[in-house]
Motif scaffolding. Structure first.
Motif, PDB file in Angstrom:
ATOM      1  N   UNK A  73       2.979  66.136  18.772  1.00 30.77           N
ATOM      2  CA  UNK A  73       4.179  66.093  17.930  1.00 30.77           C
ATOM      3  C   UNK A  73       5.258  67.004  18.505  1.00 30.77           C
ATOM      4  N   UNK A  74       4.835  68.181  18.930  1.00 30.38           N
ATOM      5  CA  UNK A  74       5.774  69.146  19.484  1.00 30.38           C
ATOM      6  C   UNK A  74       6.431  68.582  20.743  1.00 30.38           C
ATOM      7  N   UNK A  75       5.634  67.959  21.606  1.00 31.91           N
ATOM      8  CA  UNK A  75       6.170  67.367  22.832  1.00 31.91           C
ATOM      9  C   UNK A  75       7.193  66.282  22.501  1.00 31.91           C
ATOM     10  N   UNK A  89      16.350  67.386  29.578  1.00 33.01           N
ATOM     11  CA  UNK A  89      15.305  67.459  30.595  1.00 33.01           C
ATOM     12  C   UNK A  89      14.579  68.793  30.422  1.00 33.01           C
ATOM     13  N   UNK A  90      13.642  69.068  31.326  1.00 36.13           N
ATOM     14  CA  UNK A  90      12.843  70.286  31.200  1.00 36.13           C
ATOM     15  C   UNK A  90      13.715  71.537  31.276  1.00 36.13           C
ATOM     16  N   UNK A  91      14.662  71.536  32.176  1.00 38.73           N
ATOM     17  CA  UNK A  91      15.536  72.705  32.317  1.00 38.73           C
ATOM     18  C   UNK A  91      16.316  72.970  31.029  1.00 38.73           C
ATOM     19  N   UNK A  92      16.770  71.896  30.410  1.00 39.99           N
ATOM     20  CA  UNK A  92      17.488  72.022  29.138  1.00 39.99           C
ATOM     21  C   UNK A  92      16.576  72.606  28.065  1.00 39.99           C
ATOM     22  N   UNK A  93      15.309  72.181  28.063  1.00 37.35           N
ATOM     23  CA  UNK A  93      14.333  72.700  27.090  1.00 37.35           C
ATOM     24  C   UNK A  93      14.085  74.192  27.320  1.00 37.35           C
ATOM     25  N   UNK A  94      13.938  74.580  28.566  1.00 38.87           N
ATOM     26  CA  UNK A  94      13.717  75.990  28.899  1.00 38.87           C
ATOM     27  C   UNK A  94      14.871  76.838  28.363  1.00 38.87           C
ATOM     28  N   UNK A  95      16.084  76.339  28.512  1.00 44.93           N
ATOM     29  CA  UNK A  95      17.249  77.069  28.008  1.00 44.93           C
ATOM     30  C   UNK A  95      17.256  77.111  26.484  1.00 44.93           C
ATOM     31  N   UNK A  96      16.940  75.991  25.855  1.00 44.86           N
ATOM     32  CA  UNK A  96      16.944  75.920  24.396  1.00 44.86           C
ATOM     33  C   UNK A  96      15.862  76.807  23.775  1.00 44.86           C
ATOM     34  N   UNK A 109      15.117  66.494  21.604  1.00 43.20           N
ATOM     35  CA  UNK A 109      16.238  67.438  21.550  1.00 43.20           C
ATOM     36  C   UNK A 109      16.647  67.973  22.919  1.00 43.20           C
ATOM     37  N   UNK A 110      15.839  67.704  23.951  1.00 42.50           N
ATOM     38  CA  UNK A 110      16.137  68.207  25.292  1.00 42.50           C
ATOM     39  C   UNK A 110      16.511  67.065  26.234  1.00 42.50           C
ATOM     40  N   UNK A 126      15.713  70.531  11.670  1.00 41.57           N
ATOM     41  CA  UNK A 126      14.870  71.217  12.649  1.00 41.57           C
ATOM     42  C   UNK A 126      15.689  72.030  13.653  1.00 41.57           C
ATOM     43  N   UNK A 127      16.921  72.375  13.282  1.00 41.51           N
ATOM     44  CA  UNK A 127      17.785  73.113  14.197  1.00 41.51           C
ATOM     45  C   UNK A 127      17.214  74.478  14.552  1.00 41.51           C
ATOM     46  N   UNK A 128      16.539  75.121  13.589  1.00 38.86           N
ATOM     47  CA  UNK A 128      16.011  76.464  13.821  1.00 38.86           C
ATOM     48  C   UNK A 128      14.491  76.489  13.970  1.00 38.86           C
TER      49      UNK A 128
END
Length: 367
Positions: free
Chosen positions: A144-146, A155-162, A152-153, A105-107
């Motif tokens: 499921x998405x959450x 925190x939220x900031x990390x998710x926003x960047x990813x 993979x994140x 699920x990397x991409x």
């Protein structure tokens, strides 16, 4: 005519050119992940992993997938879907189903489930509309998405960047809410009364993915369902006024347009409210009509199912593709409809090319 010629040229270049920019037109957007929510138009293998129903569906075995994959992957076609062509256009691997335990699920990930609805199963049941296929409606897919993002994140900031360079496809979803209602005897007035609720749920889904960190979101509308063999067979009539110039059922296409108009208005309103994301309507209706035009120009079969049996449209609801004794045409690339409900790989390829051409500049990608 000029627009159709331009699109035909684009389709040719998209399909056959070896030039990187043309072969991967969305690569300019620098998408590094794609996330898909939806139903059978997009499912790349989630339903067949839902026990026990999914494993026993026709989609879990040949002839589904036979044109490209040589075995069934859970795709409701003979080969690739639109999301496959979109991933290829972005220069990314094919999107794996989230429910595949060994998926990379990397991409990105595909959360779509064939047979799913926009409205939760229980909400539909309260309206006396039953989903005979799956309980994995849009809210379940978003859960499921959450969970995936939680894994993979940091925190939220990390998710926003990813997710900054990710493309989100929210749908097509909602078509099955209407499909089940129609075949369970709901009137056109009852169908129209469902639309605001379906659209509201889709919009809430868009807000949810933006809250995760999505910055570019495509929200597809419905097909002109009156052109599909399943409906043309069920509502076949000798009344010529019931059909439009494409020999599609007017009333059903009018309803699909009504849903799409309501969805577009809701997207426009959402765009005005949200400044940190690009939200685009995916015009599957006009993409399908372009497919009709192009198919006729090249002499493709625009009415009959490739995999089917019986009647004018080669479709029988009681003996569908995959059932014993139901044959497959020898040249599916010359058919638009695969099984009377879903398109062939060739149909999806042409629709995806039109869609990519239509949304490209709206995505604000830069050379």
């Amino acid at each position: 005519m000029a627009r159709k010629l331009a699109l035909a040229i684009f389709l040719f270049l998209f399909s056959y050119s070896s030039l990187p920019v043309i072969a991967h037109p969305l690569k300019i957007c620098k998408f590094d992940r794609i996330y898909q929510l939806g139903d059978s138009i997009s499912d790349t293998g989630n339903l067949i992993r839902e026990y026990p129903i999914g494993a026993n569906t026709a989609f879990a075995k040949l002839p589904y997938g036979e044109t490209f994959f040589k075995n069934a992957t859970g795709r409701c076609s003979n080969g690739f879907l639109m999301i496959d062509y979109i991933a290829m256009a972005a220069g990314l691997p094919l999107l794996p189903p989230y429910k595949k335990a060994t998926a990379d699920l990397e991409h990105g990930a595909n959360f779509a489930v064939a047979g799913s609805t926009a409205l939760p199963t229980q909400v539909l049941a309260n309206q006396r509309v039953l989903n005979p296929v799956t309980n994995s409606s849009l809210d379940v897919q978003l859960d499921w998405m959450a969970s995936h993002f939680d894994s993979i994140c940091v925190d939220h900031r990390d998710c926003v960047e990813k997710l900054h360079n990710a493309l989100f496809m929210v749908g097509e979803i909602g078509g099955n809410d209407y499909n089940y209602a129609i075949f369970q005897g709901k009137s056109m007035d009852e169908l129209r009364s469902m639309v605001p609720h379906v659209v509201d749920v889709i919009v809430e889904g868009v807000k949810k993915v933006i809250s995760f960190g999505a910055t570019r979101v495509v929200v597809p509308g419905n097909f002109p369902i009156g052109c599909l063999p399943i409906y043309q067979t069920a509502f076949q009539t000798n009344i010529s006024a019931a059909y439009d110039e494409n020999q599609c059922l007017k009333q059903l296409n009018d309803f699909a347009r009504y849903h799409n108009e309501q969805l577009q208005q809701a997207i426009h309103k959402l765009q005005q409210e949200i400044s940190n994301a690009i939200i685009i309507y995916g015009d599957y209706y006009n993409a399908y009509e372009f497919l009709l035009d192009l198919a006729r120009f090249y002499g493709f079969d625009t009415e009959r199912a490739c995999c089917g049996i019986g009647g004018k449209y080669n479709f029988d609801l009681t003996r569908m593709c995959g059932a014993a004794g139901v044959g497959v045409c020898s040249d599916p690339h010359r058919y638009m409809s695969w099984d009377g409900v879903h398109l062939t790989q060739e149909g999806y390829k042409i629709m995806s090319a039109w869609l990519i051409h239509n949304i490209f500049h709206k995505l604000h990608c830069h050379f």
